[in-house]
Design an enzyme around this catalytic site. Structure first.
Site, PDB file in Angstrom:
ATOM      1  N   LEU A   1       0.843  -1.195   0.000  1.00 30.10           N
ATOM      2  CA  LEU A   1       0.000   0.000   0.000  1.00 30.10           C
ATOM      3  C   LEU A   1       0.881   1.248   0.000  1.00 30.10           C
ATOM      4  O   LEU A   1       0.929   1.992   0.976  1.00 30.10           O
ATOM      5  CB  LEU A   1      -0.927  -0.003   1.229  1.00 30.10           C
ATOM      6  CG  LEU A   1      -1.931  -1.149   1.273  1.00 30.10           C
ATOM      7  CD1 LEU A   1      -2.562  -1.258   2.645  1.00 30.10           C
ATOM      8  CD2 LEU A   1      -2.991  -0.964   0.202  1.00 30.10           C
ATOM      9  N   PRO A   2       1.585   1.496  -1.117  1.00 31.59           N
ATOM     10  CA  PRO A   2       2.549   2.595  -1.116  1.00 31.59           C
ATOM     11  C   PRO A   2       1.934   3.984  -1.051  1.00 31.59           C
ATOM     12  O   PRO A   2       2.579   4.919  -0.605  1.00 31.59           O
ATOM     13  CB  PRO A   2       3.295   2.402  -2.434  1.00 31.59           C
ATOM     14  CG  PRO A   2       2.347   1.651  -3.300  1.00 31.59           C
ATOM     15  CD  PRO A   2       1.558   0.770  -2.381  1.00 31.59           C
ATOM     16  N   ASP A   3       0.684   4.150  -1.466  1.00 33.41           N
ATOM     17  CA  ASP A   3       0.159   5.500  -1.618  1.00 33.41           C
ATOM     18  C   ASP A   3      -1.097   5.763  -0.791  1.00 33.41           C
ATOM     19  O   ASP A   3      -1.955   6.539  -1.179  1.00 33.41           O
ATOM     20  CB  ASP A   3      -0.127   5.763  -3.100  1.00 33.41           C
ATOM     21  CG  ASP A   3      -0.215   7.243  -3.407  1.00 33.41           C
ATOM     22  OD1 ASP A   3       0.440   8.031  -2.718  1.00 33.41           O
ATOM     23  OD2 ASP A   3      -0.951   7.612  -4.332  1.00 33.41           O
ATOM     24  N   SER A   4      -1.218   5.133   0.349  1.00 34.89           N
ATOM     25  CA  SER A   4      -2.385   5.348   1.194  1.00 34.89           C
ATOM     26  C   SER A   4      -2.162   6.552   2.099  1.00 34.89           C
ATOM     27  O   SER A   4      -1.056   6.841   2.524  1.00 34.89           O
ATOM     28  CB  SER A   4      -2.640   4.108   2.054  1.00 34.89           C
ATOM     29  OG  SER A   4      -3.799   4.308   2.815  1.00 34.89           O
TER      30      SER A   4
ATOM     31  N   LYS B   1       3.985   6.384   3.009  1.00 33.31           N
ATOM     32  CA  LYS B   1       3.306   7.551   3.537  1.00 33.31           C
ATOM     33  C   LYS B   1       3.444   7.754   5.051  1.00 33.31           C
ATOM     34  O   LYS B   1       3.132   8.820   5.543  1.00 33.31           O
ATOM     35  CB  LYS B   1       1.817   7.501   3.185  1.00 33.31           C
ATOM     36  CG  LYS B   1       1.548   7.647   1.694  1.00 33.31           C
ATOM     37  CD  LYS B   1       1.859   9.051   1.228  1.00 33.31           C
ATOM     38  CE  LYS B   1       1.650   9.243  -0.237  1.00 33.31           C
ATOM     39  NZ  LYS B   1       0.430   9.829  -0.656  1.00 33.31           N
TER      40      LYS B   1
END
Length: 145
Positions: free
Chosen positions: A102-105, A128
């Site tokens: 989940l790199p961009d949560s 994040k």
């Protein structure tokens, strides 16, 4: 949606071409939904992608149907994301991702460590956590325990 389908196909096509040029090139892609679109709409590229998956050069990651929001969904919704995603990865790609991707949560529910561990994930990737300007997270790498 139409442009998203086209973008996924262009990305996969470009990645496969780069792999043909460079035997050391590897690529990771998440979201079972993207693989399902490829299987349904571009079976020729999907077959080539499957070969690269078997070689370990095209790496399915994340184990979820999509990279979902992590604050609003209930725990049951997150578990369904994993259940449907992992089923697709196993049945259609022959792999079982070991990490939650989940790199961009923009946030994470407090239950994620327990949900991820119980789902069989061994690691969690994000970028994040360190973006918070109010409550600084003290680590860049750590073990959930």
């Amino acid at each position: 949606m139409r442009e998203t389908h086209r973008k996924v196909a262009r990305t996969v096509s470009n990645v496969l071409a780069l792999m043909d040029e460079d035997p050391d090139f590897t690529y990771a892609m998440s979201s079972a939904q993207q693989y399902a679109w490829m299987e349904q709409e571009h079976p020729d590229l999907f077959a080539r992608m499957l070969q690269r998956i078997k070689e370990g050069r095209f790496i399915p990651v994340g184990g979820m149907w999509v990279e979902s929001d992590n604050m609003l969904p209930t725990g049951e919704s997150l578990i369904r994301q994993i259940t449907f995603g992992m089923r697709y990865f196993r049945e259609h790609l022959g792999v079982e991702p070991k990490g939650l991707w989940l790199p961009d949560s923009f946030g994470y529910c407090g239950a994620w460590p327990q949900i991820a561990r119980r789902a069989g994930f061994e690691w969690f990737l994000t970028q994040k956590i360190s973006w918070n300007d109010t409550t600084k997270f003290p680590h860049h790498s750590f073990e959930w325990g």
